[in-house]
Structure formats: structure tokens, C-alpha cells
Design a protein around this motif. Structure first.
Motif, PDB file in Angstrom:
ATOM      1  N   ARG A 277       0.784  -1.258   0.196  1.00  0.00           N
ATOM      2  CA  ARG A 277      -0.102  -0.185  -0.428  1.00  0.00           C
ATOM      3  C   ARG A 277       0.981   1.185  -0.223  1.00  0.00           C
ATOM      4  NH1 ARG A 277      -3.368  -1.920   3.610  1.00  0.00           N
ATOM      5  NH2 ARG A 277      -4.397  -3.884   2.567  1.00  0.00           N
ATOM      6  N   SER A 278       1.726   1.581   0.760  1.00  0.00           N
ATOM      7  CA  SER A 278       2.855   2.349   1.600  1.00  0.00           C
ATOM      8  C   SER A 278       3.397   2.572   0.145  1.00  0.00           C
ATOM      9  CB  SER A 278       3.199   2.558   1.852  1.00  0.00           C
ATOM     10  OG  SER A 278       4.465   1.487   2.155  1.00  0.00           O
ATOM     11  N   THR A 279       4.024   1.334  -0.928  1.00  0.00           N
ATOM     12  CA  THR A 279       5.537   1.630  -2.039  1.00  0.00           C
ATOM     13  C   THR A 279       4.023   2.603  -3.352  1.00  0.00           C
ATOM     14  OG1 THR A 279       5.934  -0.341  -1.183  1.00  0.00           O
ATOM     15  CG2 THR A 279       6.876   0.654  -3.330  1.00  0.00           C
ATOM     16  N   ALA A 280       2.743   1.291  -3.285  1.00  0.00           N
ATOM     17  CA  ALA A 280       2.089   2.041  -4.214  1.00  0.00           C
ATOM     18  C   ALA A 280       1.591   3.248  -4.552  1.00  0.00           C
ATOM     19  CB  ALA A 280       0.876   1.212  -4.151  1.00  0.00           C
ATOM     20  N   THR A 281       1.428   3.724  -3.784  1.00  0.00           N
ATOM     21  CA  THR A 281       0.908   5.388  -2.982  1.00  0.00           C
ATOM     22  C   THR A 281       2.259   6.227  -3.355  1.00  0.00           C
ATOM     23  OG1 THR A 281       0.015   4.656  -1.028  1.00  0.00           O
ATOM     24  CG2 THR A 281       0.590   7.224  -1.449  1.00  0.00           C
ATOM     25  N   ALA A 282       3.917   5.685  -3.464  1.00  0.00           N
ATOM     26  CA  ALA A 282       5.117   6.427  -3.381  1.00  0.00           C
ATOM     27  C   ALA A 282       4.514   6.078  -5.011  1.00  0.00           C
ATOM     28  CB  ALA A 282       6.390   5.432  -2.878  1.00  0.00           C
ATOM     29  N   LEU A 284       2.665   7.455  -7.053  1.00  0.00           N
ATOM     30  CA  LEU A 284       1.683   8.406  -7.669  1.00  0.00           C
ATOM     31  C   LEU A 284       2.210   9.965  -7.995  1.00  0.00           C
ATOM     32  CD1 LEU A 284      -1.627   7.959  -5.039  1.00  0.00           C
ATOM     33  CD2 LEU A 284      -1.366   7.271  -7.141  1.00  0.00           C
ATOM     34  N   GLU A 285       3.500  10.055  -7.275  1.00  0.00           N
ATOM     35  CA  GLU A 285       3.958  10.956  -7.666  1.00  0.00           C
ATOM     36  C   GLU A 285       5.202  11.028  -8.936  1.00  0.00           C
ATOM     37  OE1 GLU A 285       6.802  13.238  -4.396  1.00  0.00           O
ATOM     38  OE2 GLU A 285       7.727  14.042  -6.350  1.00  0.00           O
TER      39      GLU A 285
END
Ligand SMILES: [Zn+2]
Ligand SMILES: [Zn+2]
Ligand SMILES: [Zn+2]
Length: 671
Positions: A277-282, A284-285
């Protein structure tokens, strides 16, 4: 149109909206400075966009097309994806796209590393990855390897000791074999519109660019094996927790190993799903950066064009990119069918001139949910809203499509606005329909009952048979398959008619049949020589959206030379004012004489009046079975043609053109 800030042009059916738009483009291109930003052209469908670009290409080679759904090979060459290749080699000082793509790669590698352990090709997890996540200890790994060494001479890979340790406690995952790559192919939105499933008014905009193929790295997460959870004595269950800490894993009883492995597997999954989850959020940018980087490069390409075409959906989808081009002029085709939001998104700060071409009396914008359309008025286009508010607009009035006999049926909708171009009154351009003996419009009145198919769409089987038989008859009479389109309001009826035609002999006899059976909603902007319109509704007290005036308008105005309608006239007459007027005109009983400038004999009846080409003898077809009587010929008169031998053909009137002399061939068998 050339100088006004806002131009609205209403183009009723056949009045040449596209022609007018292209002509306007030509003038504008000639008048604006050569280094002005490109002119935007937006259409409702990909099909319409290709049509207009094809005509623009004739006088302006510097055009580009946004979006990926072109079917025209020449236009594909002008798509942004192809044009982009030209600048791919150009090095940009600081390429944001490349930089962010690299960042995305790094993140993707982290994701892949964790997920790969769950790939179907692995028999067990890699103990080293369990160690990485702190699920087992280095000591436990060592004990695994040590114990395994006693069993096997050489250890092939990191997983082998664990596999050996699990032994029979390793079992295939349920359903593991069912995992396979699903195709990402998008169904052709223009031929397979599954609109109107469930509620009638739900429909899907044809050609909307709602889907994009997924591409990129593919990681299959479907571990093929898991631990076997054999039944354990109660005492054992209690010490499982303790066993997890065992220094020498080989000392764990075989019956418990499956359980232990499952605990590890679940812990691993829990940990990586958290991390995912956190890696995938990273991602986005850098993904957003890459998009901007792409646009920076696309700007280089698009800035050099004089015209840029896209769908109205594309107007919002590529808004940032388009905005950066600082366009001054935008033309929107079929603006009466475009959602207000799409059109307003074209009203960019730099825009100086907006041209809307459309017809609010034809199809309205499609909303995915009926409540959005009716209750929230989202099916009201900006085009219609402006006209309703008395903004000045022009009307194209001369139509070049329909013969007068068909055009008169639009009187209830357009009044006396429409005039005929010379072309449509000339028999050389609009010859009468073969096999119909000068009856170019007809309403077959019936009371056959409708039913619903498995998708809850309406079907009228008898009517479908009748329509398919008429189709076959017209083809045998010499009208090509590509000259006829069958239209219907319902997808259920569409499928039924298409099925019947495809299974017919006349269809199978064709070399490359280009069959068109379409829903009215997918057919705006198109036309055909002959339209067979199947209305399907009958047997209940409602006509559903057959009563929708915009749809009636489109259905009645697609045909150039012949329009044949099947329906329940009494029901339509009582439920819709527009249908009542149309039926009155067709039956020759319209009110005022000035409202019916073209008089024809009654064109409504309960049997279909065909007439053979050779003898012009009428046969009346009242039900689907009656068509079989004229299977080989259109009438019961002997052919009588004089053959090469001098005798006259004794066969009954026949379609196949093969006159046969019985006297000369000695064939006594009556044909
Ligand atoms: Zn005949
Ligand atoms: Zn003959
Ligand atoms: Zn003969």
C-alpha cells in the motif's frame, strides 16, 4: 461564423453538418496567421472524428489526432502516438518523463521483489525472504539447510531445504490452476453496444474512451502450494506457537509442519500487503510527473500542427495538454449530443472563438444513470441550453439525403424548415427500391406481442422474422446487403434480427457480406440507402422510449431511398403525439393540406406490398410465413422471357435470372 465569439449552427438530418464544419475549417485556416496555435476539432464519436479528419486531410496535412481508437490507417499515422516517435530522438535538456520513469522503475522493482515470492512457479516461499521480514531466524534457516544436507547430496536452490522439510505437508492451493491472464482487449464499442440492459434509458455513449488497455510489467500473484493442515490432537494445537520458535526446525513433528508453514505464509502476506500500500502510493507522484513529462514532449509535436482532433471526452481527458497549447478556436461537432461538461472544458482561458455544430432535436447526451439525465438535467447539452435561452443560432435547412417521401415524415419534428436539394428528387440519384414497385416508404401494422430476452431487453420474434425476411427479399431483388441497415430501439431485438439474417440462405450466399443491424442510439450521424426499422413494442400498454422524440427523429431520418417500418400503429398512435402525426401523414390523413406538401397514397397497412421487378405484379405479405410463397420469385406469373433458342421461359417469375427451356433440354420435370 468567422468572426463571432460564439457560433451555434443547427443542422437537421442530411443538411451537411460535417460538410459545413469542414468548409468553416478551410476558411479559418486561410485567415488565421500561420504561426497561430492549432484549431481544435472535437466530435462525439471516434467514427465521426475520423470522418471529419479524412476531409480535412485533403487540404491540410498538418493535423493530429488525440486518442487511440482510429480505424483509418491514414489517420492512425497522424495519431499522437505515432507523431511522438518523431521527437523521441530529440534530447530534451531535462527530461522529466525519463527521470520519473526511472523512479517508477525503482519502486516497481521493490514491489516485484516482494510479490515474486508468491509467483505460481515457486513450490514454496524463499526462506531468505522470510528472514528478511523477520518471520524466521538465521538459526532456523541454518538448521533447515543442515538437516536437508542429510537427505540430499546437493542443494539446488534456496527453497529446496524448505521444500524437503515440508515434504507431504506441501499441498496445491485450491484453484491455483485456474489462474490465467485475462485479455485486456476492449470490445468494439460501436458494434457491440450492450446498452439498455435492465432499465430502458440507461445507455452508453458509443465510442467513449472509457477504457485504456493495461500495459506494463505483469506479476502473477498466485502461490501454487500451501501447507497441509492435518488434524492435530488438542495438546499439539496449544504448542504450535512455541514450535514457531524452535531452534531446529527438523525437530518439529511432521504433522505440525503444514500448520507452521501456513502461519509463515500468512505473516508474509500480511507484511507485504501493508508494504504494498505505501509503496504503491509512492508511485503516484512520479506517475503524475511522467504524465506531465509526456505532455511536455507531446506539446512539441502538437504545437506544429494546424488542426488537432479529439473526441468530446478527449476534451476533458487531455485538458491540461490542450490548455498548454493556448488554442484560440474550437469547433465541436454533434454538440447537441455532447455533455455540457465536456463542452465547457473546452472553454479554456485562451479561447477566442467557439463554434458549436449540432442538432438538439436528434439524440441528447447519454448519461450512464437515468436519474442523472432526467432529474439533474445532465442530458441537456450546452447547445440545447443556449438555444432554449434564446441565444442566436443559424439553421442549415437544405437536406441532401432523403427522398421527399421520407423527408415529409420529419414534418412533426422540424415543421417546414427542411427543403430538398435537387439531388434527392432525381431518380438517377435516388432510384426507387427494387422489388417494391415504387413504394419507398411503408408502415407494416401488426399486433404481434413483444417479450423480454435474458438481458431484459425487448424482443418481438414475429416482427424480427418479418424484418429479416424483408431484408432477404430486398437483397434477392437486387439491392446489395451494404445498401440496407436494420435499425431497432432495443438491443434484444437487434440481436434477434441479426441472428436470423446471419442464418439465412441469402446472407450465406454473399461473398463478403457487410451486415449492419444497429440500435438507433448508435446510429446518429450515419445514413443508408434503405432502412428497415423494427419497433418491437406491442402487446402491453406502454411504448417505453419509442416515444422519445429525439430518438424518433434519428430513426426516421437515416434513409436515403427507402424506409420500411414495423410496429403496432394503434398503440403508437395513442401513446405518442409525434408518432400519431407521422402515422397520419403516412396514412394520407394529415390535417391541413399545407402541412403535407407531398401527397402519396396510404403507406400504412397490415400486409407488406412487394412487387416483382420483372412484371411489377403486387404480392401482399401479411405474416412471416407468406414470404416462403415468393421464395424463388416475386410473383406467380410465368417468367415469359424470350431465350436464345427463341422459346419463352416457362418458369414462374424467378429471381435467379436462369431462364430454362424445357422443350430444348427435353426436361419434362416442371420447374
Ligand atoms: Zn413477376
Ligand atoms: Zn425465366
Ligand atoms: Zn428452347
Amino acid at each position: 461564423m468567422r468572426t463571432k465569439k460564439l457560433s451555434i449552427v443547427q443542422g437537421p438530418p442530411g443538411t451537411g453538418k460535417t460538410y459545413t464544419s469542414v468548409a468553416a475549417m478551410k476558411v479559418l485556416l486561410r485567415e488565421i496567421p500561420k504561426d497561430d496555435p492549432p484549431i481544435l476539432v472535437a466530435c462525439q464519436t471516434n467514427h465521426a472524428l475520423d470522418q471529419i479528419l479524412r476531409q480535412i486531410a485533403v487540404f491540410e496535412p498538418r493535423y493530429a489526432r488525440l486518442g487511440a481508437f482510429s480505424k483509418d490507417p491514414d489517420i492512425v499515422q497522424r495519431s499522437i502516438a505515432v507523431l511522438r516517435e518523431e521527437v523521441r530522438k530529440v534530447k530534451m535538456a531535462d527530461d522529466l518523463r525519463l527521470r520519473s520513469a526511472k523512479r517508477m522503475d525503482v519502486i516497481a522493482n521493490i514491489l516485484a521483489h516482494d510479490l515474486a515470492a508468491l509467483g505460481p512457479e515457486h513450490k514454496v516461499l524463499d526462506p531468505n525472504q522470510l528472514l528478511e521480514k523477520g518471520i524466521i531466524s538465521q538459526g532456523q534457516i541454518d538448521s533447515l539447510a543442515h538437516g536437508a544436507a542429510g537427505w540430499s547430496q546437493h542443494v539446488e536452490n534456496a527453497q529446496a531445504p524448505l521444500e524437503l522439510w515440508l515434504g507431504a505437508a506441501r499441498v496445491p492451493t485450491a484453484g491455483a490452476q485456474a489462474v490465467q491472464l485475462e485479455s485486456n482487449a476492449v470490445e468494439d464499442p460501436e458494434t457491440e453496444i450492450e446498452a439498455f440492459r435492465g432499465t430502458e434509458a440507461e445507455n452508453v455513449a458509443a465510442g467513449a474512451e472509457a477504457f485504456e488497455n493495461l500495459n506494463g510489467r505483469y506479476i502473477c500473484v498466485a502461490h501454487s502450494h500451501t501447507g497441509k493442515k492435518s488434524a492435530l490432537p488438542a495438546a499439539m494445537t496449544l504448542i504450535l506457537e512455541k514450535l514457531l520458535k524452535a531452534k531446529d526446525l527438523w525437530k518439529i513433528p511432521q504433522a505440525c509442519r503444514g500448520h507452521i508453514y501456513c502461519v509463515w505464509l500468512n505473516k508474509y502476506k500480511d507484511q507485504i500487503s501493508e508494504a504494498l500500500r505505501s509503496t504503491a502510493t509512492a508511485l503516484l507522484e512520479p506517475a503524475e510527473d511522467r504524465r506531465i513529462g509526456r505532455w511536455e514532449r507531446d506539446l512539441l509535436v502538437l504545437g506544429n500542427q494546424r488542426i488537432i482532433g479529439m473526441t468530446t471526452t478527449g476534451l476533458s481527458k487531455y485538458r491540461a495538454l490542450i490548455c498548454a497549447l493556448k488554442p484560440k478556436i474550437c469547433l465541436i461537432e454533434e454538440a447537441g449530443e455532447s455533455l455540457e461538461g465536456s463542452v465547457t472544458s473546452a472553454c479554456l482561458p485562451s479561447l477566442q472563438q467557439l463554434i458549436l455544430v449540432g442538432d438538439h432535436q436528434q439524440l441528447r447526451p447519454a448519461c450512464h444513470y437515468q436519474r442523472h439525465g432526467d432529474a439533474l438535467h445532465m442530458n441537456l447539452s450546452l447547445f440545447e441550453r443556449l438555444i432554449n435561452n434564446n441565444v442566436e443560432y443559424g439553421v442549415l435547412s437544405q437536406q441532401r439525403r432523403m427522398i421527399p417521401e421520407i423527408r415529409r415524415l420529419l414534418f412533426p419534428i422540424y415543421g417546414n424548415i427542411l427543403t430538398d436539394h435537387d439531388l434527392v428528387t432525381q431518380k438517377s440519384h435516388r432510384p426507387p427500391i427494387k422489388g417494391m414497385g415504387n413504394i419507398n416508404t411503408f408502415f407494416l401494422d401488426h399486433t404481434w406481442s413483444e417479450s423480454k430476452d435474458t438481458d431484459l431487453s425487448f424482443v418481438n420474434t414475429q416482427e424480427a422474422k418479418m424484418a429479416a425476411s424483408l431484408f432477404a427479399y430486398l437483397v434477392r431483388s437486387g439491392e446489395g446487403i451494404d445498401k440496407i441497415t436494420v435499425l431497432t430501439f432495443y438491443n434484444g431485438q437487434r440481436k434477434e434480427i441479426e441472428r436470423l439474417i446471419r442464418s439465412s440462405q441469402c446472407y450465406r450466399d454473399q461473398a463478403n457480406p457487410n451486415l449492419e443491424v444497429r440500435t438507433v442510439d448508435s446510429y446518429q450521424g450515419e445514413e443508408k440507402d434503405i432502412i428497415i426499422l423494427s419497433l418491437a413494442r406491442s402487446g402491453t400498454d406502454t411504448i417505453g422510449f419509442l416515444g422519445n422524440v429525439n430518438r424518433i427523429c434519428v430513426a426516421m431520418s437515416r434513409a436515403r431511398r427507402g424506409l420500411y417500418i414495423f410496429g403496432n400503429s394503434g398503440l403508437l398512435w395513442s401513446k405518442s403525439k409525434t408518432w400519431a402525426q407521422i402515422l397520419d401523414i403516412m396514412a394520407g390523413r394529415a390535417g391541413k393540406v399545407e402541412e403535407r406538401p407531398w401527397q402519396f397514397p396510404c403507406r400504412v397497412g397490415s400486409s407488406f406490398p412487394v412487387a416483382c421487378e420483372a412484371h411489377q405484379r403486387r404480392t401482399f405479405i401479411g405474416d412471416p410465413y407468406a414470404w416462403t410463397e415468393i421464395n424463388d420469385g416475386a410473383c406467380q406469373t410465368p417468367c415469359g422471357k424470350t431465350m436464345e433458342c427463341g422459346h419463352s421461359c416457362p418458369r414462374l417469375c424467378h429471381f435467379d435470372g436462369q431462364c430454362k427451356c424445357r422443350k430444348c433440354s427435353g426436361d419434362s420435370d416442371p420447374a
